[in-house]
Write an enzyme that holds these catalytic residues in place. Structure first.
Site, PDB file in Angstrom:
ATOM      1  N   TYR A  25       0.837  -1.308   0.043  1.00 33.36           N
ATOM      2  CA  TYR A  25      -0.030  -0.082  -0.015  1.00 33.36           C
ATOM      3  C   TYR A  25       0.831   1.012  -0.042  1.00 33.36           C
ATOM      4  O   TYR A  25       0.576   2.167  -0.549  1.00 33.36           O
ATOM      5  CB  TYR A  25      -0.873   0.076   1.006  1.00 33.36           C
ATOM      6  N   TYR A 130      -6.485  10.208  12.102  1.00 31.24           N
ATOM      7  CA  TYR A 130      -5.577  10.742  13.274  1.00 31.24           C
ATOM      8  C   TYR A 130      -6.284  12.066  13.799  1.00 31.24           C
ATOM      9  O   TYR A 130      -6.373  12.224  14.958  1.00 31.24           O
ATOM     10  CB  TYR A 130      -4.026  10.580  12.857  1.00 31.24           C
TER      11      TYR A 130
END
Length: 148
Positions: A25, A130
């Site tokens: 990824y 986040y």
């Protein structure tokens, strides 16, 4: 149903597969040189240097959080989140939140003053995740490393 639990030595092959999936990824598959043998020694040998928790569904590991302890001269004991990984087919279902929250709980239970981690500047899904925690993302510090 997703279960979050402490990782075991028997979970390491699945953990290494998740690490490889993350490397793909992040377009850095060729940089993974860790091995199952290294992880067994480093996580379950005489002097473990990391811990990990896993997310499990139907007896299959679908995510993990790998962490270790570091010490800040300014802040004291910190937990360092090395990787938070959820397999691609299970992303967006709240598994990352379960793992992240449990990692925070591990840090708090151990008396850590906070948690640190890195995120690639192009990884918008992770950055947005986040931000939901009001995480501070510092731009003035450069990451440095030496390979031995």
């Amino acid at each position: 149903m997703t279960t979050i639990r402490q990782g075991t030595k028997e979970d390491l092959p699945a953990a290494l597969e998740l690490i490889r999936e993350l490397a793909i990824y992040e377009k850095a598959e060729d940089q993974v040189s860790n091995t199952l043998e290294m992880m067994e020694q480093d996580g379950f040998g005489d002097h473990p240097v990391f811990g990990f928790i896993v997310a499990e569904e139907n007896n299959k590991i679908v995510g993990m959080s790998m962490y270790y302890w570091r010490y800040s001269t300014w802040k004291g004991k910190r937990i360092y989140l090395e990787d938070l990984i959820v397999t691609e087919s299970r992303r967006g279902l709240g598994i990352g939140k379960l793992l992240f929250d449990e990692t925070i709980a591990i840090g708090k239970a151990a008396g850590a003053t906070g948690m640190m981690w890195q995120v690639l500047d192009w990884n918008e899904p992770a950055i947005n995740f986040y931000k939901k925690y009001n995480a501070k993302m510092e731009e003035e510090w450069l990451n440095c490393h030496l390979d031995f």
